[in-house]
Design a protein around this motif. Structure first.
Motif, PDB file in Angstrom:
ATOM      1  N   LEU A   2      -2.524  55.089  84.209  1.00  0.00           N
ATOM      2  CA  LEU A   2      -1.544  55.021  83.135  1.00  0.00           C
ATOM      3  C   LEU A   2      -2.169  55.444  81.806  1.00  0.00           C
ATOM      4  N   ARG A   3      -3.411  54.991  81.576  1.00  0.00           N
ATOM      5  CA  ARG A   3      -4.108  55.358  80.341  1.00  0.00           C
ATOM      6  C   ARG A   3      -4.356  56.851  80.327  1.00  0.00           C
ATOM      7  N   LEU A  58       8.099  68.308  76.356  1.00  0.00           N
ATOM      8  CA  LEU A  58       8.495  67.679  77.607  1.00  0.00           C
ATOM      9  C   LEU A  58       7.698  66.437  77.966  1.00  0.00           C
ATOM     10  N   TYR A  59       6.477  66.317  77.493  1.00  0.00           N
ATOM     11  CA  TYR A  59       5.656  65.205  77.962  1.00  0.00           C
ATOM     12  C   TYR A  59       4.926  64.432  76.876  1.00  0.00           C
ATOM     13  N   TRP A  60       4.731  65.015  75.734  1.00  0.00           N
ATOM     14  CA  TRP A  60       3.813  64.424  74.754  1.00  0.00           C
ATOM     15  C   TRP A  60       4.223  63.023  74.342  1.00  0.00           C
ATOM     16  N   ASP A  61       5.490  62.815  73.996  1.00  0.00           N
ATOM     17  CA  ASP A  61       5.913  61.488  73.544  1.00  0.00           C
ATOM     18  C   ASP A  61       5.914  60.484  74.690  1.00  0.00           C
ATOM     19  N   PRO A 121      -0.143  57.187  73.660  1.00  0.00           N
ATOM     20  CA  PRO A 121      -0.244  55.730  73.616  1.00  0.00           C
ATOM     21  C   PRO A 121       0.960  55.145  72.879  1.00  0.00           C
ATOM     22  N   GLY A 122       1.566  54.131  73.473  1.00  0.00           N
ATOM     23  CA  GLY A 122       2.755  53.528  72.904  1.00  0.00           C
ATOM     24  C   GLY A 122       4.031  54.301  73.211  1.00  0.00           C
ATOM     25  N   GLY A 123       3.921  55.363  74.026  1.00  0.00           N
ATOM     26  CA  GLY A 123       5.081  56.185  74.380  1.00  0.00           C
ATOM     27  C   GLY A 123       5.894  55.569  75.505  1.00  0.00           C
TER      28      GLY A 123
END
Length: 186
Positions: free
Chosen positions: A185-186, A131-134, A138-140
């Motif tokens: 965001l990071r 649900l959240y990893w991608d 970073p770069g998602g």
């Protein structure tokens, strides 16, 4: 005389790697979900079974292995507005603040009860990241949507760009906080 088919298929829609299709089978509204990840789909079935005693969730009528993945058949809930969703309640003209507060108290209590009954420490390697990893990697997708972009916090309500959030101080329970958008965001 025109015969009406006992099976009606709606448009197939794609969300992430899953395919969804509304179906009416003998007058019963269903939502068919085809998922290509057999491990993830079985985890979804197990998660559904664990949540069902605690929350009102759409009934899972069937799940079976099919070529290229797994097919799950869920109860299809009514769409649109005025069907008991929280947002419907909050936007209703006639709903009083007391009703909203009571509903929020019930909702919060239901979540708290379910979380306390089901939450357990889990090894990070066993967490389902679907649900959240991608999104968060970073770069998602979060980077696609927000990185390097400056936009108002709330259009026409708060015309402060997110880049200036750090110049404001929030006092929460007597403690001062600054919001650094880039760090968040990071």
């Amino acid at each position: 005389m025109t015969l009406r088919s006992p099976l009606r298929l709606g448009p197939v829609r794609r969300f992430t790697r899953n395919l969804l299709c509304p179906v009416d089978l003998l007058g019963r509204p269903l939502l068919l979900k085809h998922t290509r990840d057999p491990v993830g789909s079985l985890a979804e079935v197990r998660g559904h079974a664990r949540l069902a005693p605690h929350y009102r969730v759409p009934t899972l009528h069937a799940h079976l292995r099919v070529p290229g993945g797994r097919l799950l058949a869920y109860e299809r809930l009514p769409g649109g507005t005025d069907h008991g969703l929280l947002l419907d309640l909050l936007n209703a003209d006639e709903a009083s603040s007391e009703l909203r507060r009571a509903y929020m108290d019930q909702l919060t209590a239901a979540y708290r009860e379910a979380i306390l009954a089901t939450a357990t420490p889990t090894d990070p390697t066993r967490v389902v990241r679907k649900l959240y990893w991608d999104r968060a990697a970073p770069g998602g997708r979060l980077d696609d949507y927000y990185a390097g972009k400056d936009f108002p916090i709330a259009d026409d309500l708060i015309d402060v760009p997110v880049s200036r959030l750090g110049t404001y101080t929030l006092n929460v329970n007597g403690r001062r906080h600054h919001l650094d958008w880039v760090a968040i965001l990071r």
